[in-house]
Structure formats: C-alpha cells, structure tokens
Design a protein around this motif. Structure first.
Motif, PDB file in Angstrom:
ATOM      1  N   ARG A 182      46.380  32.829  28.713  1.00 25.86           N
ATOM      2  CA  ARG A 182      46.461  31.906  27.577  1.00 25.86           C
ATOM      3  C   ARG A 182      46.900  32.622  26.300  1.00 25.86           C
ATOM      4  O   ARG A 182      47.674  32.078  25.501  1.00 25.86           O
ATOM      5  N   ALA A 183      46.398  33.848  26.112  1.00 25.51           N
ATOM      6  CA  ALA A 183      46.795  34.608  24.930  1.00 25.51           C
ATOM      7  C   ALA A 183      48.293  34.894  24.929  1.00 25.51           C
ATOM      8  O   ALA A 183      48.929  34.961  23.872  1.00 25.51           O
ATOM      9  N   ARG A 184      48.869  35.048  26.111  1.00 26.37           N
ATOM     10  CA  ARG A 184      50.302  35.361  26.219  1.00 26.37           C
ATOM     11  C   ARG A 184      51.174  34.118  26.142  1.00 26.37           C
ATOM     12  O   ARG A 184      52.304  34.176  25.654  1.00 26.37           O
ATOM     13  N   THR A 185      50.654  32.981  26.655  1.00 30.11           N
ATOM     14  CA  THR A 185      51.510  31.803  26.803  1.00 30.11           C
ATOM     15  C   THR A 185      51.023  30.573  26.053  1.00 30.11           C
ATOM     16  O   THR A 185      51.789  29.619  25.881  1.00 30.11           O
ATOM     17  N   GLY A 186      49.743  30.572  25.661  1.00 31.12           N
ATOM     18  CA  GLY A 186      49.166  29.379  25.057  1.00 31.12           C
ATOM     19  C   GLY A 186      48.668  28.364  26.060  1.00 31.12           C
ATOM     20  O   GLY A 186      48.133  27.316  25.683  1.00 31.12           O
ATOM     21  N   GLU A 187      48.812  28.645  27.345  1.00 32.12           N
ATOM     22  CA  GLU A 187      48.450  27.696  28.393  1.00 32.12           C
ATOM     23  C   GLU A 187      47.012  27.886  28.876  1.00 32.12           C
ATOM     24  O   GLU A 187      46.615  28.992  29.241  1.00 32.12           O
ATOM     25  N   GLY A 188      46.271  26.793  28.901  1.00 31.78           N
ATOM     26  CA  GLY A 188      45.000  26.800  29.597  1.00 31.78           C
ATOM     27  C   GLY A 188      45.228  26.561  31.080  1.00 31.78           C
ATOM     28  O   GLY A 188      46.347  26.280  31.511  1.00 31.78           O
ATOM     29  N   GLN A 189      44.153  26.650  31.864  1.00 34.26           N
ATOM     30  CA  GLN A 189      44.301  26.367  33.291  1.00 34.26           C
ATOM     31  C   GLN A 189      42.939  26.197  33.939  1.00 34.26           C
ATOM     32  O   GLN A 189      41.898  26.529  33.369  1.00 34.26           O
ATOM     33  N   GLU A 190      42.968  25.683  35.166  1.00 33.80           N
ATOM     34  CA  GLU A 190      41.762  25.528  35.976  1.00 33.80           C
ATOM     35  C   GLU A 190      41.702  26.648  36.991  1.00 33.80           C
ATOM     36  O   GLU A 190      42.707  27.018  37.598  1.00 33.80           O
ATOM     37  N   ILE A 191      40.514  27.203  37.182  1.00 32.30           N
ATOM     38  CA  ILE A 191      40.316  28.229  38.202  1.00 32.30           C
ATOM     39  C   ILE A 191      39.115  27.846  39.062  1.00 32.30           C
ATOM     40  O   ILE A 191      38.257  27.062  38.660  1.00 32.30           O
ATOM     41  N   GLU A 192      39.076  28.405  40.258  1.00 24.41           N
ATOM     42  CA  GLU A 192      38.009  28.125  41.216  1.00 24.41           C
ATOM     43  C   GLU A 192      37.556  29.444  41.827  1.00 24.41           C
ATOM     44  O   GLU A 192      38.387  30.232  42.287  1.00 24.41           O
ATOM     45  N   VAL A 193      36.250  29.672  41.825  1.00 24.77           N
ATOM     46  CA  VAL A 193      35.673  30.851  42.479  1.00 24.77           C
ATOM     47  C   VAL A 193      34.592  30.352  43.433  1.00 24.77           C
ATOM     48  O   VAL A 193      33.605  29.743  43.001  1.00 24.77           O
ATOM     49  N   ALA A 194      34.802  30.581  44.718  1.00 25.44           N
ATOM     50  CA  ALA A 194      33.867  30.118  45.741  1.00 25.44           C
ATOM     51  C   ALA A 194      33.153  31.308  46.363  1.00 25.44           C
ATOM     52  O   ALA A 194      33.773  32.322  46.689  1.00 25.44           O
ATOM     53  N   MET A 195      31.847  31.183  46.573  1.00 25.42           N
ATOM     54  CA  MET A 195      31.047  32.281  47.097  1.00 25.42           C
ATOM     55  C   MET A 195      31.505  32.700  48.490  1.00 25.42           C
ATOM     56  O   MET A 195      31.574  33.899  48.797  1.00 25.42           O
ATOM     57  N   PHE A 196      31.782  31.734  49.359  1.00 23.05           N
ATOM     58  CA  PHE A 196      32.139  32.066  50.740  1.00 23.05           C
ATOM     59  C   PHE A 196      33.427  32.878  50.780  1.00 23.05           C
ATOM     60  O   PHE A 196      33.500  33.925  51.430  1.00 23.05           O
ATOM     61  N   GLU A 197      34.450  32.413  50.094  1.00 25.79           N
ATOM     62  CA  GLU A 197      35.714  33.136  50.079  1.00 25.79           C
ATOM     63  C   GLU A 197      35.564  34.507  49.406  1.00 25.79           C
ATOM     64  O   GLU A 197      36.153  35.496  49.839  1.00 25.79           O
ATOM     65  N   THR A 198      34.733  34.546  48.342  1.00 24.39           N
ATOM     66  CA  THR A 198      34.503  35.813  47.656  1.00 24.39           C
ATOM     67  C   THR A 198      33.872  36.833  48.583  1.00 24.39           C
ATOM     68  O   THR A 198      34.295  37.990  48.658  1.00 24.39           O
ATOM     69  N   MET A 199      32.851  36.403  49.324  1.00 21.12           N
ATOM     70  CA  MET A 199      32.160  37.343  50.194  1.00 21.12           C
ATOM     71  C   MET A 199      32.968  37.670  51.442  1.00 21.12           C
ATOM     72  O   MET A 199      32.873  38.774  51.981  1.00 21.12           O
ATOM     73  N   ALA A 200      33.799  36.736  51.918  1.00 18.43           N
ATOM     74  CA  ALA A 200      34.702  37.056  53.032  1.00 18.43           C
ATOM     75  C   ALA A 200      35.656  38.171  52.605  1.00 18.43           C
ATOM     76  O   ALA A 200      35.907  39.123  53.354  1.00 18.43           O
ATOM     77  N   ASN A 201      36.172  38.064  51.393  1.00 12.86           N
ATOM     78  CA  ASN A 201      37.040  39.117  50.863  1.00 12.86           C
ATOM     79  C   ASN A 201      36.282  40.421  50.693  1.00 12.86           C
ATOM     80  O   ASN A 201      36.762  41.502  51.068  1.00 12.86           O
ATOM     81  N   PHE A 202      35.075  40.338  50.158  1.00  8.27           N
ATOM     82  CA  PHE A 202      34.258  41.521  49.886  1.00  8.27           C
ATOM     83  C   PHE A 202      33.930  42.273  51.174  1.00  8.27           C
ATOM     84  O   PHE A 202      34.067  43.488  51.265  1.00  8.27           O
ATOM     85  N   VAL A 203      33.504  41.522  52.201  1.00  6.48           N
ATOM     86  CA  VAL A 203      33.123  42.140  53.472  1.00  6.48           C
ATOM     87  C   VAL A 203      34.340  42.714  54.191  1.00  6.48           C
ATOM     88  O   VAL A 203      34.317  43.830  54.730  1.00  6.48           O
TER      89      VAL A 203
END
Length: 403
Positions: A190-211
């Motif tokens: 946003r600081a670079r472009t002025g654009e906001g956005q939606e993000i999603e962080v899910a525990m299952f996907e996070t921990m699948a990546n982590f493991v």
C-alpha cells in the motif's frame, strides 16, 4: 495513546476483532512496535480473560500479556448501531483483522467488501482455521486439532511412541507470526501503490507449510524418493541425553562435530566404522548414532560434558525448565523482561525478540479492562457525547461502570 510516536509502526491504526491466541499474538507485536491497536470485543469479552492465573476478574495472565499495549472497545456487533459505529471507525483505520469464519463475518456485514466500501485503502486480514476456498472452510480449528491434521502430532509420535502435542501452542503462534508478516507485506504494498487489499491466513495451511519445510524431504520429487519425513528430526533417539546426574542437549551433527566428539568421548574405534564416516553415511543410520551417543553420555555428569563440549566446540546446552528463563543471565543482560507497575501490581512482561537501532519497540500499558477505552476511542473517531451515550443506552456499546 493516539499519535504514539515510537516504533516502526507509529501512525498505523488497527481494528482488532481477534480473540484467544493466534490473532492477539499478531496484534500484540504490532502494538509493541507503535501501532495503535483497538481491541474490539463482544460484551462477553475475549475468552482468555477468564483463564487462570488472575489477580482480578476478566484479566487473566495470558490475556494481560497478549493484549498489552492495546485499547479496549466493546461492541455488540449483532446490533446495527454497533456495526455502523465500527464502519465509521474503519474509515480512518489502516488494518482490519478478524478471526471469524467467513459465514460468521458475512452475517455481521463486515466482509472485505463492506469495509473496503468505506475505506478502499484498508488492509483487511482474515485469520482462521481453514481457507474459505477449500472443503474444510466451515470446520472448527484449535491448536490441538491443527497439530493433529498437519502431521505434527504424528511426527512427535515417532519420537515418543504415540502421537503427542507440542507443550506450547505452536500452531496458534506460528499462524500469528504468519499473519503478522502478511499484514506488514500488504502495508508495504500500500505504501508503494496506494492500494489496499484482502489477505487470508489459515492455520491448517500455515502448519502444513511449517511442517513440510523440512519434512517434505524425498516427497519433494515426483515420483517420490522417500516418505515426507526428515529422519534425523523425527528419530525416537533425538532428545536430550541423560547424563550421570541429569540431562544435556548436544548436537553432534557435522563431520567436524563427530570427529571432535570421538576425541572427547574416547571412542577412536568408531572412526573406522564406514557407516559413521560422513554426515551422509550417519544420516542413514541416525537412530544407531543417537543411541551410541546416548550410551556414552550417561557415563559423565552434565557439567563435565558441557565443559568438554565447550572446549571441543560442539553445540551443547543445559536442559532448562521454563522457570530458568526468569533468571537467565543472558536475558537479564539484554533487558528482555519489562517490569511494570499496573492496577494488578507489579507484572513482568516477556520482551520483544527483535532489536531496532532507529525505531525500537516499547511495551506500554497492560491489557485493557473490557471496553475500557470505548468512550475515548469513539470520541477520537468523531462521535459526539450524545451519540456515545445513545450507543450505550441501546446496548450496542459496553463501557465500564464508571464511564
């Protein structure tokens, strides 16, 4: 607190609708680094308020630490007046973060589309158990169940003989850190472009990546070259070693470590065994390697081994209880803990792990009582005293008795 002039995030305003651990851990760090975090709770409050140990009702120790540096606003978002008030506050916010499942946030009329309609520059973060794009989207998620689903509990079972959970809430905290870096990257965009956005962080996907970061192993290839397990990390013999009077942690890993260990352990014959010649060779028989080291370490005291390992430049450490951290000389020297006089008496907050030469963070106030800052937050958001009183009278706003 408005206009707090410290930290890399000074001037950033966050509407925090998260509860329990994952989201509040993320927003705790934002607050520690200067963001104005407004914790928006239901009239019942965050459930961790009730967890022991506590010196006052509704201010359990975990809650008091996780929500330090935040301001408290209690709204009944099932009421249209409360939703309208939150939308007014969102007009001047930089971040909106919640931990509700997609159908629940939609029923409240607080989706990304709803918030972006009043503030298109908003960084809107969904943090919850499973991505809404998959078949598990509506399933409940807790640290224990995510550890189980991600393979972590089974990996622990390879070491302990039966599936087991980590003794710390690792899924919640790793996911909270993931949410933190996702929010910061969106703010940078946003600081670079002025654009906001939606993000999603899910525990299952996070921990699948982590493991799978290390345990993907041979399954990285197609067809697979082996199962998705890093054998050294999951070996049942990978654990602190028993000594003659206690325990010691030692990592005899590289070829240099191995040669040094054979010298200090008085085991020159092992150097002639081709199975142990190199790191690659030892990795193939890692359980036997760990077992032999364990049989050797039990012959001397912890202090003797720590001294020998230090001289041989082999990584080693004592096995501390968590209570030892409270008096650790290194943590004391770096000023890790922050003692503070609060309405609950003296408290000692665990410190921030990152150090900044120009924009240091700061632990400010402890967690607020339920709705403690509601009147001030709304007044700063442009609400008149009459509007605030009307919200309270309708039940949309909960304020402390003295407010």
């Amino acid at each position: 607190m408005p206009g707090r002039g410290f930290g890399a995030l000074a001037g950033i305003r966050v509407l925090d609708l998260t509860a329990v651990l994952m989201g509040p851990f993320c927003t705790q760090i934002l607050a520690d680094h200067g963001a104005e975090v407004i914790k928006v709770e239901s009239p019942e409050g965050d459930t961790t308020r009730q967890l022991p140990v506590s010196r006052a009702p509704g201010l359990g120790a975990m809650f008091y630490n996780l929500n330090r540096g935040k301001r408290g606003l209690a709204l009944d978002l099932k009421r249209s007046e409360a939703r309208a008030a939150l939308l007014r506050l969102a007009e001047s916010a930089d971040v909106f973060i919640h931990a509700m499942r997609s159908d629940a946030i939609a029923r409240l009329g607080l989706t990304y589309a709803d918030i972006a309609a009043v503030n298109p520059r908003i960084v809107y973060a969904n943090v919850y158990g499973f991505s809404r794009r998959g078949p598990y989207a509506k399933g409940p998620a807790y640290d224990d169940t995510i550890q189980a689903m991600s393979g972590m509990a089974a990996l622990q079972g390879r070491m302990l003989g039966a599936p087991s959970y980590s003794a710390t809430l690792v899924a919640d905290k790793v996911s909270g850190l993931t949410a933190l870096y996702a929010v910061l990257m969106a703010l940078l965009h946003r600081a670079r472009t002025g654009e906001g956005q939606e993000i999603e962080v899910a525990m299952f996907e996070t921990m699948a990546n982590f493991v799978l970061t290390d345990h993907i192993n041979g399954a990285l290839f197609d067809p697979p070259e082996g199962e998705p397990v890093y054998s050294r990390a999951a070996s049942p013999n990978r654990r602190p070693y028993r000594t003659s009077d206690g325990w010691v942690a030692a990592l005899i890993y590289t070829d240099k470590h191995w040669r040094a260990f054979l010298d200090v352990a008085g085991q020159p014959a092992w150097a002639k065994d081709p199975r142990f010649a190199t790191l690659k060779d030892r990795a193939k028989v890692i359980d036997e390697v760990y077992a032999r080291i364990g049989e050797t370490l039990v012959t001397r005291s912890t202090a003797e081994w720590l001294d020998a390992f230090a001289r041989a430049e082999i990584p080693a450490a004592p096995v501390n209880e968590t209570s030892a951290l409270l008096r650790d000389p290194h943590l004391e020297a770096v000023g890790f803990f922050t003692a503070q006089e609060t309405p609950l008496g003296t408290v000692r907050f665990p410190g921030m792990p990152a150090w900044f030469s120009r924009t240091p963070g700061q632990i400010t106030n402890p967690a607020p009582a339920l709705g403690a800052d509601g009147r001030a937050v709304l007044a700063e958001g442009g609400f008149t005293e009459a509007e605030i009183d009307a919200l309270r009278a309708s039940g949309a706003l909960v304020l402390p008795e003295a407010s």
